[in-house]
Design an enzyme around this catalytic site. Sequence first.
Site, mmCIF file in Angstrom:
data_model
loop_
_atom_site.group_PDB
_atom_site.id
_atom_site.type_symbol
_atom_site.label_atom_id
_atom_site.label_comp_id
_atom_site.label_asym_id
_atom_site.label_seq_id
_atom_site.Cartn_x
_atom_site.Cartn_y
_atom_site.Cartn_z
ATOM 1 N N LYS A 1 -3.685 8.219 3.202
ATOM 2 C CA LYS A 1 -5.012 7.948 3.776
ATOM 3 C C LYS A 1 -5.057 8.333 5.260
ATOM 4 O O LYS A 1 -6.111 8.721 5.769
ATOM 5 C CB LYS A 1 -5.386 6.466 3.607
ATOM 6 C CG LYS A 1 -5.647 6.045 2.158
ATOM 7 C CD LYS A 1 -6.795 6.784 1.520
ATOM 8 C CE LYS A 1 -7.208 6.162 0.197
ATOM 9 N NZ LYS A 1 -8.187 6.976 -0.544
ATOM 10 N N TYR B 1 0.843 -1.202 0.000
ATOM 11 C CA TYR B 1 0.000 0.000 0.000
ATOM 12 C C TYR B 1 0.880 1.254 0.000
ATOM 13 O O TYR B 1 0.461 2.315 -0.443
ATOM 14 C CB TYR B 1 -0.981 -0.009 1.185
ATOM 15 C CG TYR B 1 -2.207 0.848 0.931
ATOM 16 C CD1 TYR B 1 -3.006 0.634 -0.189
ATOM 17 C CD2 TYR B 1 -2.555 1.879 1.792
ATOM 18 C CE1 TYR B 1 -4.114 1.428 -0.440
ATOM 19 C CE2 TYR B 1 -3.666 2.674 1.552
ATOM 20 C CZ TYR B 1 -4.441 2.445 0.434
ATOM 21 O OH TYR B 1 -5.535 3.234 0.189
HETATM 22 P P1 NAD Z 1 -11.896 3.841 -9.176
HETATM 23 O O1 NAD Z 1 -10.719 3.764 -10.092
HETATM 24 O O2 NAD Z 1 -13.172 3.311 -9.669
HETATM 25 O O3 NAD Z 1 -12.108 5.341 -8.664
HETATM 26 C C1 NAD Z 1 -11.055 6.251 -8.486
HETATM 27 C C2 NAD Z 1 -11.558 7.563 -9.045
HETATM 28 O O4 NAD Z 1 -10.621 8.623 -8.810
HETATM 29 C C3 NAD Z 1 -11.769 7.494 -10.564
HETATM 30 O O5 NAD Z 1 -13.113 7.816 -10.870
HETATM 31 C C4 NAD Z 1 -10.836 8.564 -11.100
HETATM 32 O O6 NAD Z 1 -11.349 9.239 -12.230
HETATM 33 C C5 NAD Z 1 -10.773 9.501 -9.902
HETATM 34 N N1 NAD Z 1 -9.686 10.477 -10.013
HETATM 35 C C6 NAD Z 1 -8.340 10.256 -10.043
HETATM 36 N N2 NAD Z 1 -7.696 11.440 -10.232
HETATM 37 C C7 NAD Z 1 -8.657 12.403 -10.312
HETATM 38 C C8 NAD Z 1 -8.640 13.808 -10.502
HETATM 39 N N3 NAD Z 1 -7.502 14.490 -10.682
HETATM 40 N N4 NAD Z 1 -9.829 14.490 -10.522
HETATM 41 C C9 NAD Z 1 -11.003 13.824 -10.349
HETATM 42 N N5 NAD Z 1 -11.093 12.495 -10.179
HETATM 43 C C10 NAD Z 1 -9.917 11.796 -10.165
HETATM 44 O O7 NAD Z 1 -11.441 3.075 -7.835
HETATM 45 P P2 NAD Z 1 -12.130 2.967 -6.390
HETATM 46 O O8 NAD Z 1 -11.445 1.811 -5.763
HETATM 47 O O9 NAD Z 1 -13.599 3.002 -6.504
HETATM 48 O O10 NAD Z 1 -11.583 4.265 -5.662
HETATM 49 C C11 NAD Z 1 -12.412 5.191 -4.973
HETATM 50 C C12 NAD Z 1 -11.805 5.528 -3.617
HETATM 51 O O11 NAD Z 1 -11.891 4.371 -2.789
HETATM 52 C C13 NAD Z 1 -10.332 5.919 -3.635
HETATM 53 O O12 NAD Z 1 -10.120 6.966 -2.711
HETATM 54 C C14 NAD Z 1 -9.644 4.655 -3.140
HETATM 55 O O13 NAD Z 1 -8.389 4.927 -2.534
HETATM 56 C C15 NAD Z 1 -10.660 4.203 -2.126
HETATM 57 N N6 NAD Z 1 -10.579 2.812 -1.662
HETATM 58 C C16 NAD Z 1 -10.526 1.780 -2.545
HETATM 59 C C17 NAD Z 1 -10.467 0.477 -2.082
HETATM 60 C C18 NAD Z 1 -10.392 -0.669 -3.041
HETATM 61 O O14 NAD Z 1 -9.947 -1.754 -2.640
HETATM 62 N N7 NAD Z 1 -10.819 -0.526 -4.280
HETATM 63 C C19 NAD Z 1 -10.479 0.215 -0.709
HETATM 64 C C20 NAD Z 1 -10.535 1.284 0.182
HETATM 65 C C21 NAD Z 1 -10.572 2.575 -0.305
#
Ligand code: NAD
Length: 254
Positions: free
Chosen positions: A162, A155
């Site tokens: 985070k 990570y």
């Molecule tokens: P995802 O790729 O579907 O979403 C990430 C989003 O961030 C995308 O829509 C992307 O367009 C957007 N993004 C990146 N740079 C950007 C910018 N400059 N302006 C606007 N938007 C921007 O993936 P996800 O897993 O749904 O991620 C969403 C959140 O959840 C993130 O913060 C991620 O760290 C968090 N998260 C994910 C997980 C996992 O396992 N997938 C677990 C815990 C937390």
Amino acid sequence: MFSLQGKKALIIGIANDNSIAYGCAKALRRQGADLAITYLNEKAEKHVRPLAEQLGAEIIAPLDVTQDGQFTALFDRIRETWGRVDICLHAVAFCPKEDLHARVVDTSREGFGQAMDISVHSFIRMVRRAEPLMPPGGTCMTVSFYGAEKVVENYNIMGPVKAALESVTKYMAAELGPKGISVHALSPGPIKTRAASGLEDFDELLEDAAERAPTHQLVSIEQVGAYAAFLASEEAGNITGGVHYIDGGYHIVG
Ligand code: NAD
């Protein structure tokens, strides 16, 4: 069941139908909220617009959070269309690949700055713009991960990023509580999304989570959405500043 009928919700972070933000948008809509949905750029619009239209989104707009002009235009449009916003979801994170795959010790100054700006300060920018549009109160949510708290292999720098996001959540919750605005961090277990596929050996993290979580089940975007919808309801109005694990209990054993 609680209702979000007539509530106005802004969702930032849908990339495709695997996105956590999409799970949240579906749940908020199902409970009756009207939606504003953003897409990152023209390339992303092709994937996001059909999903937003399917959910009957009243506002569909571009937003790259590094572009202040787009942020301002989005909130101008929300003010003109709705006059207020009740719910804001920030599900955005980014880190340049070379820094994401490096040891924390080796993180570049530029990569660190970019990751913090897009993944953390953009949440501050969102909440700051929402505050004047939430006079009766409202709910702001972001999405964190357990790696904020404990060292999770691969990570890397996103752990400290985070951690900052969770701290920002608590400080903003303290500042905005008197105005009836609650601020939350959702903390889902690992989910196969586009952002997650950027982490090294992500499949192993999924396997580990499924094996070690007390429920032995991975979390779905629909489960994250259901929790977010509850937090956005008036019934949850006296809950704020928390990190809410939606992870099959992984954080108690991890
Ligand atoms: P995802 O790729 O579907 O979403 C990430 C989003 O961030 C995308 O829509 C992307 O367009 C957007 N993004 C990146 N740079 C950007 C910018 N400059 N302006 C606007 N938007 C921007 O993936 P996800 O897993 O749904 O991620 C969403 C959140 O959840 C993130 O913060 C991620 O760290 C968090 N998260 C994910 C997980 C996992 O396992 N997938 C677990 C815990 C937390």
